[in-house]
Design an enzyme around this catalytic site. Structure first.
Site, mmCIF file in Angstrom:
data_model
loop_
_atom_site.group_PDB
_atom_site.id
_atom_site.type_symbol
_atom_site.label_atom_id
_atom_site.label_comp_id
_atom_site.label_asym_id
_atom_site.label_seq_id
_atom_site.Cartn_x
_atom_site.Cartn_y
_atom_site.Cartn_z
ATOM 1 N N GLN A 227 13.489 -0.430 24.337
ATOM 2 C CA GLN A 227 14.332 -0.155 23.175
ATOM 3 C C GLN A 227 13.771 -0.845 21.931
ATOM 4 O OE1 GLN A 227 16.942 1.983 23.281
ATOM 5 N NE2 GLN A 227 17.515 1.665 21.157
ATOM 6 N N ASP B 58 9.695 8.014 26.292
ATOM 7 C CA ASP B 58 9.934 7.986 24.846
ATOM 8 C C ASP B 58 8.836 8.760 24.093
ATOM 9 O OD1 ASP B 58 12.026 6.849 23.522
ATOM 10 O OD2 ASP B 58 11.261 4.807 23.627
ATOM 11 N N LYS C 180 22.577 5.105 27.505
ATOM 12 C CA LYS C 180 21.468 5.689 28.270
ATOM 13 C C LYS C 180 21.662 5.423 29.769
ATOM 14 C CE LYS C 180 18.392 5.386 24.312
ATOM 15 N NZ LYS C 180 17.419 4.606 23.532
HETATM 16 N N1 GUN Z 1 15.601 2.803 18.855
HETATM 17 C C1 GUN Z 1 16.263 3.795 18.195
HETATM 18 N N2 GUN Z 1 15.943 5.009 18.700
HETATM 19 C C2 GUN Z 1 15.071 4.772 19.704
HETATM 20 C C3 GUN Z 1 14.389 5.638 20.613
HETATM 21 O O1 GUN Z 1 14.506 6.871 20.589
HETATM 22 N N3 GUN Z 1 13.570 5.016 21.503
HETATM 23 C C4 GUN Z 1 13.406 3.661 21.522
HETATM 24 N N4 GUN Z 1 12.580 3.155 22.425
HETATM 25 N N5 GUN Z 1 14.029 2.847 20.696
HETATM 26 C C5 GUN Z 1 14.862 3.404 19.798
#
Ligand code: GUN
Length: 301
Positions: free
Chosen positions: A108, A131, A64
């Protein structure tokens, strides 16, 4: 529509190339970021919070960060030790909410067990919730109002629309009811006029329901869970699973080998939902930056 209903089990399914689609989307985002920087001196900023040392999360966060920088954005990665208290995470989120250079915040998941994810998510400013996991953004999606939509579901909907522009009347079956994927993807498909069936671990006769699907979305987190004989010939199959085997190899929730002999179109793992999720995260960060500065949100992709 005909494409979905046509029997095409004599041929291999066409691959929906999420990687290429994501590349196109990222190029479009990078272009709009450069316009934002040149014309308005605003550089979108994405803050990612990682608590602990989960290897998969480390990989996702690194990708990311790299993607944000490649799109011309600022990236702020906060890595906290596994022992971090909930209060410390809340304090960091509050600080990020206040920072002008931060337009998007992503915590995350999963978080270590001493931290309640809902409590942390609740603290994120909905305007920066790239998100789409705050109650405000989930409610907005449900109500059909503009907000920030979770990235993986957005990416799934884009991949489906790449195959079939008009989804009206198609039967979509979603396997999995998580807040992160299952529930929002169902809402997005409903918005596209699909008839949506939600399935989960307690659903009875799952293979039978899955076989009714023109569009089948699998988000269960079990490698190879959906078999070829669960799929209607010609269906569009979207595999959201990212499961890592003991050999380190990634596999999806769909048994690709058998499914690709029946489906009309199928997303691969890797190279499907994963890259689209990252691209949509950048898209949401750009949208958030525009809205926070009362600028028109560009059309992406
Ligand atoms: N963990 C796995 N996929 C995601 C996501 O799309 N967002 C977040 N915040 N954590 C994740």
């Amino acid at each position: 529509m005909q494409m979905v209903q046509k029997k095409r089990n004599e041929a291999e399914a066409k691959i929906i190339d999420g990687k290429t689609l994501a590349g196109r989307l990222r190029e479009s985002i990078a272009h709009h970021v450069s316009v934002l920087v040149d014309d308005h001196k605003i550089m979108p900023g994405l803050a990612v919070v990682l608590v602990g040392d989960d290897p998969a999360s480390q990989v996702y966060v690194a990708s990311k960060k790299k993607a944000a920088e490649q799109a011309g954005m600022r990236s702020f990665v906060h890595i906290l030790p596994k022992s971090t208290s909930q209060d410390e995470v809340l304090k960091l989120v509050k600080t990020l909410n206040q920072q002008k250079k931060v337009h998007g915040i992503l915590v995350q998941l999963p978080l270590p067990k001493q931290i309640d994810a809902d409590t942390v998510l609740k603290e994120i400013d909905p305007a920066k919730d790239v998100d789409g996991l705050t109650i405000a953004n989930m409610g907005r999606l449900m109500a059909g109002l503009p907000g920030l939509v979770p990235c993986t579901p957005l990416g799934c909907a884009m991949m489906i629309k790449e195959v079939e522009k008009n989804l009206t009347g198609l039967h979509a079956v979603v396997i999995g009811r998580s807040n992160l994927v299952g529930k929002p993807v169902a809402q997005l498909l409903l918005r596209e006029n699909c008839t949506v069936t939600m399935c989960h671990s307690r659903t009875q006769n799952l293979p039978h329901i899955a076989r009714e699907a023109d569009i089948l979305v699998a988000a269960v987190g079990k490698s190879g869970f959906v078999k070829g004989d669960w799929i209607k010939p010609g269906a569009i199959v979207v595999d959201v699973g990212i499961n890592r085997g003991a050999d380190g190899k990634l596999s999806g929730d769909v048994d690709f080998e058998s499914a690709s002999k029946v489906a009309g179109h199928i997303t691969p793992v890797p190279g499907g939902a994963g890259p689209m999720t990252v691209a949509c995260l950048l898209g949401n960060t750009l949208i958030a930056a525009c809205r926070q500065n009362e600028l028109t949100v560009p059309h992406l992709g």
